[in-house]
Write a protein that holds these residues in place. Structure first.
Motif, PDB file in Angstrom:
ATOM      1  N   UNK A   1       0.811  -1.211   0.000  1.00  0.00           N
ATOM      2  CA  UNK A   1       0.000   0.000   0.000  1.00  0.00           C
ATOM      3  C   UNK A   1       0.849   1.267   0.000  1.00  0.00           C
ATOM      4  N   UNK A   2       1.943   1.224  -0.776  1.00  0.00           N
ATOM      5  CA  UNK A   2       2.707   2.410  -1.186  1.00  0.00           C
ATOM      6  C   UNK A   2       3.498   3.098  -0.073  1.00  0.00           C
ATOM      7  N   UNK A   3       3.795   2.397   1.025  1.00  0.00           N
ATOM      8  CA  UNK A   3       4.733   2.965   2.001  1.00  0.00           C
ATOM      9  C   UNK A   3       6.135   2.751   1.447  1.00  0.00           C
ATOM     10  N   UNK A   4       6.856   3.839   1.195  1.00  0.00           N
ATOM     11  CA  UNK A   4       8.110   3.756   0.434  1.00  0.00           C
ATOM     12  C   UNK A   4       9.184   2.959   1.157  1.00  0.00           C
ATOM     13  N   UNK A   5       9.296   3.106   2.476  1.00  0.00           N
ATOM     14  CA  UNK A   5      10.360   2.439   3.221  1.00  0.00           C
ATOM     15  C   UNK A   5       9.821   1.871   4.519  1.00  0.00           C
ATOM     16  N   UNK A   6      10.254   0.668   4.831  1.00  0.00           N
ATOM     17  CA  UNK A   6       9.947   0.087   6.139  1.00  0.00           C
ATOM     18  C   UNK A   6      11.252  -0.388   6.764  1.00  0.00           C
ATOM     19  N   UNK A   7      11.343  -0.300   8.076  1.00  0.00           N
ATOM     20  CA  UNK A   7      12.585  -0.683   8.759  1.00  0.00           C
ATOM     21  C   UNK A   7      12.274  -1.534   9.978  1.00  0.00           C
ATOM     22  N   UNK A   8      13.122  -2.495  10.219  1.00  0.00           N
ATOM     23  CA  UNK A   8      13.102  -3.274  11.455  1.00  0.00           C
ATOM     24  C   UNK A   8      14.245  -2.785  12.320  1.00  0.00           C
ATOM     25  N   UNK A   9      13.950  -2.431  13.562  1.00  0.00           N
ATOM     26  CA  UNK A   9      14.995  -2.025  14.507  1.00  0.00           C
ATOM     27  C   UNK A   9      14.925  -2.965  15.696  1.00  0.00           C
ATOM     28  N   UNK A  10      16.031  -3.587  16.042  1.00  0.00           N
ATOM     29  CA  UNK A  10      16.013  -4.527  17.165  1.00  0.00           C
ATOM     30  C   UNK A  10      17.375  -4.558  17.827  1.00  0.00           C
ATOM     31  N   UNK A  11      17.414  -5.197  18.992  1.00  0.00           N
ATOM     32  CA  UNK A  11      18.681  -5.449  19.656  1.00  0.00           C
ATOM     33  C   UNK A  11      18.954  -6.948  19.535  1.00  0.00           C
ATOM     34  N   UNK A  12      19.295  -7.621  20.621  1.00  0.00           N
ATOM     35  CA  UNK A  12      19.545  -9.064  20.541  1.00  0.00           C
ATOM     36  C   UNK A  12      18.273  -9.875  20.744  1.00  0.00           C
ATOM     37  N   UNK A  13      17.177  -9.212  21.141  1.00  0.00           N
ATOM     38  CA  UNK A  13      15.963  -9.936  21.501  1.00  0.00           C
ATOM     39  C   UNK A  13      15.256 -10.530  20.289  1.00  0.00           C
ATOM     40  N   UNK A  14      15.378  -9.882  19.142  1.00  0.00           N
ATOM     41  CA  UNK A  14      14.635 -10.318  17.964  1.00  0.00           C
ATOM     42  C   UNK A  14      15.590 -10.511  16.791  1.00  0.00           C
ATOM     43  N   UNK A  15      15.650 -11.695  16.203  1.00  0.00           N
ATOM     44  CA  UNK A  15      16.660 -11.995  15.165  1.00  0.00           C
ATOM     45  C   UNK A  15      16.289 -11.424  13.801  1.00  0.00           C
ATOM     46  N   UNK A  16      16.441 -10.109  13.653  1.00  0.00           N
ATOM     47  CA  UNK A  16      16.043  -9.454  12.406  1.00  0.00           C
ATOM     48  C   UNK A  16      16.827  -9.996  11.207  1.00  0.00           C
ATOM     49  N   UNK A  17      18.132 -10.206  11.362  1.00  0.00           N
ATOM     50  CA  UNK A  17      18.933 -10.693  10.234  1.00  0.00           C
ATOM     51  C   UNK A  17      18.452 -12.067   9.782  1.00  0.00           C
ATOM     52  N   UNK A  18      18.091 -12.923  10.725  1.00  0.00           N
ATOM     53  CA  UNK A  18      17.567 -14.244  10.362  1.00  0.00           C
ATOM     54  C   UNK A  18      16.242 -14.115   9.631  1.00  0.00           C
ATOM     55  N   UNK A  19      15.368 -13.242  10.140  1.00  0.00           N
ATOM     56  CA  UNK A  19      14.064 -13.039   9.496  1.00  0.00           C
ATOM     57  C   UNK A  19      14.241 -12.504   8.072  1.00  0.00           C
ATOM     58  N   UNK A  20      15.180 -11.579   7.917  1.00  0.00           N
ATOM     59  CA  UNK A  20      15.429 -11.005   6.596  1.00  0.00           C
ATOM     60  C   UNK A  20      15.932 -12.075   5.627  1.00  0.00           C
ATOM     61  N   UNK A  21      16.808 -12.937   6.120  1.00  0.00           N
ATOM     62  CA  UNK A  21      17.355 -14.012   5.278  1.00  0.00           C
ATOM     63  C   UNK A  21      16.253 -14.987   4.866  1.00  0.00           C
ATOM     64  N   UNK A  22      15.412 -15.368   5.820  1.00  0.00           N
ATOM     65  CA  UNK A  22      14.319 -16.305   5.525  1.00  0.00           C
ATOM     66  C   UNK A  22      13.337 -15.672   4.538  1.00  0.00           C
ATOM     67  N   UNK A  23      12.994 -14.402   4.781  1.00  0.00           N
ATOM     68  CA  UNK A  23      12.047 -13.728   3.887  1.00  0.00           C
ATOM     69  C   UNK A  23      12.612 -13.616   2.478  1.00  0.00           C
ATOM     70  N   UNK A  24      13.920 -13.368   2.397  1.00  0.00           N
ATOM     71  CA  UNK A  24      14.541 -13.268   1.070  1.00  0.00           C
ATOM     72  C   UNK A  24      14.475 -14.570   0.300  1.00  0.00           C
TER      73      UNK A  24
END
Length: 526
Positions: free
Chosen positions: A503-526
């Protein structure tokens, strides 16, 4: 004659539409600097086509004459009509090539170094916006270039119309390809049509009263609630706009100070604000406290937000032949902090050679001693390294600690030993730290550093209308409502981001510390 002219103008409409399509088919304005090769690609393409047409012009005319035997509407067409068709075909092929090259350029030119090397003359990187924006001196050039382009397109259409109205004239019997100039000129103008800083702030960020590119998150919230309604825990819109005049009032008060350094600081931030950059009054006050020798804690873990507020006191210490020490709470950020400090110095003094930033290491400290030293967390108990750099540490006048909450758990003794190496006989060391909100951090730092930290800058609230939604992460996977037939867990952020992007939101960002594995989620989503 007027009716005939209108008929010939109508025949030129496909050419006009195709040229405008080539003019509009570009990367987003914010990424326009990445298509730096398109003018050269257009020039190379036009050169090759021109050579081919020159060599085989007679053959092409014969082929068109043969085709006209099967197509009655071409039977009375002259050379000028054929030229019109050839020009149309040239634009069509170019559009196909452009559709192939643009995605390639968009991926290849994401490198900051490559952009600086190829587009640095026309575009500049804005650190605070994280965008490559058109330089100020080229803002007006865009307007003039657009006028030139449309004049060239009008001249091309006029040539076609006159050639068809007077087919027996000498100029109408000559091969004519005005499309070449239109294509090359169009790609040069497309490249220079990126967005400037003024346009980005006023139009895209929505700070102008007539801006129209502000994302309407209210509509997105309705869609998210329809999709994941039973999982939404909290939903609110908060209007927490800051008073724009507050920072100017703070600066005016500082200009009346009896302290010359404070008045200089007020002048610096006034110039910064007048240039269009946001100035946070609380950070300005903290900067003034640091200059006056009062240690300060910034409740903000993003040190790049503090560039202007830290560089002024750091450079003040360096100008008095003092050294500055940066203590890292985690080693992984060391290189980024080093780059940030080098960029900050360059932006403020326009030279990168005045002061040296380096990581404190064992090898030859006398030969290659930095002015701003970075001590990694892993070297906090490295007594040999500290002995080697004893001269540097004895001259430290300013210490900046990045994320102290990380090192206080296991590094209190190391920090305490390090503090004893500072020479405070003439002037006390000034401490600054940045971290997220942590209970007891002020007291713990004051104890370990053997100083009194009374100045604390609170976490800033959002400077605009903010939409907030919170989801319950427990329960059935939600991504089946977005991606059918996917059994692998993608992470809650994936489906929320997917809806936003749709729905046309130009940029979305995930911000986390060690609690949430953003890099893993990004890899899986890719």
């Amino acid at each position: 004659m007027f009716i005939r002219m209108l008929q010939f103008l109508a025949q030129a409409i496909p050419f006009i539409l195709l040229c405008l399509a080539a003019r509009k088919a570009n990367l987003n304005k914010i990424d326009r600097g990445r298509q730096v090769l398109m003018p050269f690609i257009a020039l190379l393409y036009c050169t090759i086509v021109a050579v081919i047409l020159t060599q085989f012009h007679s053959l092409l005319i014969e082929i068109m004459g043969w085709i006209s035997g099967f197509l009655p509407f071409l039977s009375n067409a002259g050379i000028s009509h054929y030229m019109n068709l050839f020009n149309l075909l040239i634009v069509v092929i170019f559009l196909v090539l452009k559709g192939i090259f643009l995605p390639v350029l968009n991926k290849t030119w994401k490198s900051k170094n490559l952009m600086q090397l190829t587009s640095g003359n026309f575009y500049e990187y804005e650190e605070d916006l994280d965008k490559w924006l058109l330089k100020k001196e080229y803002e007006q050039v865009k307007t003039y270039c657009n006028g030139i382009y449309y004049a060239a397109l009008g001249a091309s259409v006029l040539i076609f119309v006159l050639g068809q109205m007077y087919p027996k004239m000498a100029f109408a019997q000559t091969p004519c390809y005005p499309v070449f100039g239109v294509l090359v000129l169009g790609e040069v103008i497309n490249y220079l049509s990126g967005i400037s800083r003024t346009e980005f702030i006023e139009d895209v960020l929505g700070e102008d009263e007539e801006s129209f590119k502000v994302a309407n998150y209210g509509l997105l919230k309705d869609i998210l609630k329809d999709l994941f309604g039973e999982r939404v825990l909290y939903d609110a819109t908060v209007d927490s706009g800051l008073d724009v005049s507050s920072s100017f009032e703070t600066l005016e008060e500082m200009k009346k100070s009896e302290n010359q350094a404070i008045r200089n600081l007020a002048g610096y931030f006034t110039k910064l604000k007048e240039s269009g950059q946001d100035v946070e009054p609380n950070y300005v006050k903290s900067c003034a406290n640091l200059i006056c020798g009062q240690s300060t804690l910034f409740c903000n873990p993003f040190y790049r937000d503090l560039t202007h507020y830290l560089m002024f006191p750091i450079m003040g210490q360096l100008m008095r032949y003092k050294k500055c020490l940066v203590i890292m709470g985690r080693d992984s950020a060391t290189e980024d902090v080093k780059e940030w400090l080098e960029q900050g110095i360059f932006e403020n003094v326009n030279t990168g050679s005045l002061w040296k930033v380096g990581v404190l290491e064992n090898e030859n400290p006398e030969i290659d001693e930095p002015d701003i030293g970075i001590l990694k967390f892993s070297d906090l108990y490295n007594l040999r390294l500290q002995r080697n750099h004893s001269d540097f540490l004895s001259r430290v006048g300013f210490v900046f600690i990045v994320e102290p909450s990380r090192l206080l758990a296991s590094g209190q003794a190391g920090v305490s030993l390090l503090v004893h190496r500072f020479d405070e006989s003439k002037e006390p060391v000034v401490y600054a730290a940045c971290d997220r909100n942590c209970d007891g951090l002020v007291d713990a730092l004051s104890h370990v550093l053997k100083t009194t930290i009374t100045e604390v800058t609170a976490t800033l609230k959002s400077a605009a209308t903010t939409s907030i939604m919170c989801w319950n992460a427990e329960g059935d996977y939600m991504h089946h409502r977005i991606f059918s037939n996917v059994s692998r867990y993608l992470g809650m952020g994936t489906e929320i981001n997917a809806v936003a992007l749709k729905y046309q939101i130009a940029n979305t960002k995930w911000i986390s510390s060690e609690k949430f594995p953003v890099m893993d989620m990004k890899w899986i989503a890719g």
